[in-house]
Design a protein around this motif. Structure first.
Motif, mmCIF file in Angstrom:
data_model
loop_
_atom_site.group_PDB
_atom_site.id
_atom_site.type_symbol
_atom_site.label_atom_id
_atom_site.label_comp_id
_atom_site.label_asym_id
_atom_site.label_seq_id
_atom_site.Cartn_x
_atom_site.Cartn_y
_atom_site.Cartn_z
ATOM 1 N N ALA A 45 -19.749 -15.524 -18.170
ATOM 2 C CA ALA A 45 -19.672 -14.189 -18.977
ATOM 3 C C ALA A 45 -18.159 -14.051 -19.631
ATOM 4 O O ALA A 45 -17.931 -13.735 -20.657
ATOM 5 N N THR A 103 -17.151 -13.921 -23.445
ATOM 6 C CA THR A 103 -16.009 -13.126 -23.904
ATOM 7 C C THR A 103 -15.162 -13.326 -24.745
ATOM 8 O O THR A 103 -14.690 -12.991 -25.708
ATOM 9 N N SER A 120 -27.876 -7.766 -32.068
ATOM 10 C CA SER A 120 -27.065 -8.874 -31.538
ATOM 11 C C SER A 120 -26.671 -9.932 -32.609
ATOM 12 O O SER A 120 -25.349 -10.294 -32.252
ATOM 13 N N GLY A 143 -19.321 -2.382 -26.811
ATOM 14 C CA GLY A 143 -19.342 -3.931 -26.147
ATOM 15 C C GLY A 143 -20.752 -4.562 -26.548
ATOM 16 O O GLY A 143 -21.011 -5.734 -26.224
ATOM 17 N N GLY A 144 -21.866 -3.903 -26.807
ATOM 18 C CA GLY A 144 -23.111 -4.228 -27.000
ATOM 19 C C GLY A 144 -23.723 -4.779 -28.492
ATOM 20 O O GLY A 144 -22.537 -4.600 -29.341
ATOM 21 N N ASP A 190 -23.808 -8.519 -24.520
ATOM 22 C CA ASP A 190 -22.329 -8.831 -24.774
ATOM 23 C C ASP A 190 -21.902 -9.304 -26.012
ATOM 24 O O ASP A 190 -21.065 -9.804 -26.252
ATOM 25 N N THR A 227 -18.510 -7.700 -26.872
ATOM 26 C CA THR A 227 -17.697 -7.368 -25.701
ATOM 27 C C THR A 227 -16.444 -8.514 -25.867
ATOM 28 O O THR A 227 -16.585 -9.599 -25.709
ATOM 29 N N SER A 281 -13.526 -5.728 -22.213
ATOM 30 C CA SER A 281 -13.936 -6.272 -20.751
ATOM 31 C C SER A 281 -12.916 -5.758 -19.845
ATOM 32 O O SER A 281 -13.236 -5.502 -18.788
ATOM 33 N N ASN A 317 -13.815 -2.011 -19.342
ATOM 34 C CA ASN A 317 -15.058 -2.215 -18.358
ATOM 35 C C ASN A 317 -14.782 -2.508 -16.874
ATOM 36 O O ASN A 317 -15.380 -1.480 -16.156
#
Length: 291
Positions: A72, A76, A151, A236-237, A240, A243, A248, A251
């Motif tokens: 992840a 990012t 997305s 952030g969506g 992700d 993001t 991050s 978050n």
């Protein structure tokens, strides 16, 4: 009685203490509000703390090991690099093009300059709200894909918004540089038969290198820290898709209440910016020549 003459060493000592007395308050403010947060953040990155416990639990480099091996985080980081690269390149190119346009002797150019610069001074929340209406798939000006809920389109949408907000600033900085260039060089090139492109590439662009260097550094740092528009438009969506490192950090720190992980991400972003800025400075100092 005759006054005792002051020697050069004594005078130098007095000047030193006067200098120290004048500079000390500024250094104290910088130390408290700039350097101490970095030091404390580095300490927090070595701990596990939910901001509720009485004291953080020391875990060493566990946060770094977990972060650097987390897919992840890799996603990012990639989103942040793409987002930053597009905005930096777009801001410089569009800003330079607008600067040449604003430099033409056209009627109403002062009003156009003001309009172009206005988005830069608007708050990020206001800009985001305006563009949410523009991107609305039902009644927005740019009807088409559901930009902020798709997305594939959310990140390009954010890039458009940030370019609209930042390009005017780059344009006015470039415009100030263009108006400060020595006109005799351009006139001599015209007399020698140089084309417009040749004059731009061989004369104007190299002389604008210091401004390009300044905009490059400030835009990279500002884009890495982008937060307000992302918070209002996408959060952030979706997923992700938007993001970034700055989002991050928020978050982890203020939604997951994981201060150690948030501090780790902050230190990583600090190191990345430090390395990027240092490399830019080393590369550009060989190519940038100040008049």
């Amino acid at each position: 009685m005759r006054e005792k003459s002051v020697g050069p060493q004594s005078r130098r000592r007095r000047e030193y203490w006067l200098f120290a007395a004048l500079v000390a308050p500024n250094l104290l403010v910088i130390a408290v509000f700039a350097y101490w947060p970095i030091v404390y953040n580095a300490f927090l990155s070595l701990t596990d703390w939910n901001m509720i416990a009485a004291r953080p639990a020391f875990v060493g480099l566990a946060n770094y090991a977990r972060t650097l091996t987390d897919p992840a985080f890799h996603r990012t980081l990639w989103v942040t690099v793409v987002f930053t690269g597009l905005i930096v390149a777009g801001s410089l190119v569009i800003g330079l093009a607008l600067a040449f346009l604003f430099n033409l002797p056209l009627k109403g150019r002062n009003a156009v300059r003001t309009v172009a610069f206005a988005p830069h001074v608007l708050s990020g929340a206001a800009v985001a709200t305006i563009w949410l209406f523009i991107f609305d798939p039902g009644y927005g000006l740019l009807r088409g894909p559901d930009w902020m809920n798709n997305s594939d389109w959310a990140l390009p949408g954010l890039v458009i918004v940030y370019l609209w907000k930042n390009a005017g600033f780059a344009a006015l900085i470039y415009l100030a540089g263009l108006q400060g260039l020595p006109k005799e060089l351009d006139e001599a090139a015209v007399m020698d038969g140089a084309s417009t492109w040749r004059r731009f590439h061989a004369i104007k662009l190299p002389l604008l290198a210091p401004i390009t260097f300044f905009l490059l550094i400030t835009t990279v740092i500002g884009t890495f820290q982008a937060f307000d528009v992302i918070a209002v438009m996408t959060g952030g969506g979706p997923g992700d898709a938007t993001t970034t490192l700055s989002w991050s950090i928020y978050n982890e720190g203020f939604q997951a209440f994981n201060a150690g992980r948030a501090a780790t991400l902050s230190i990583i972003m600090f190191v990345i910016l430090l390395v990027v800025t240092t490399v830019q400075a080393r590369v550009m100092e060989r190519r940038v020549h100040y008049r």
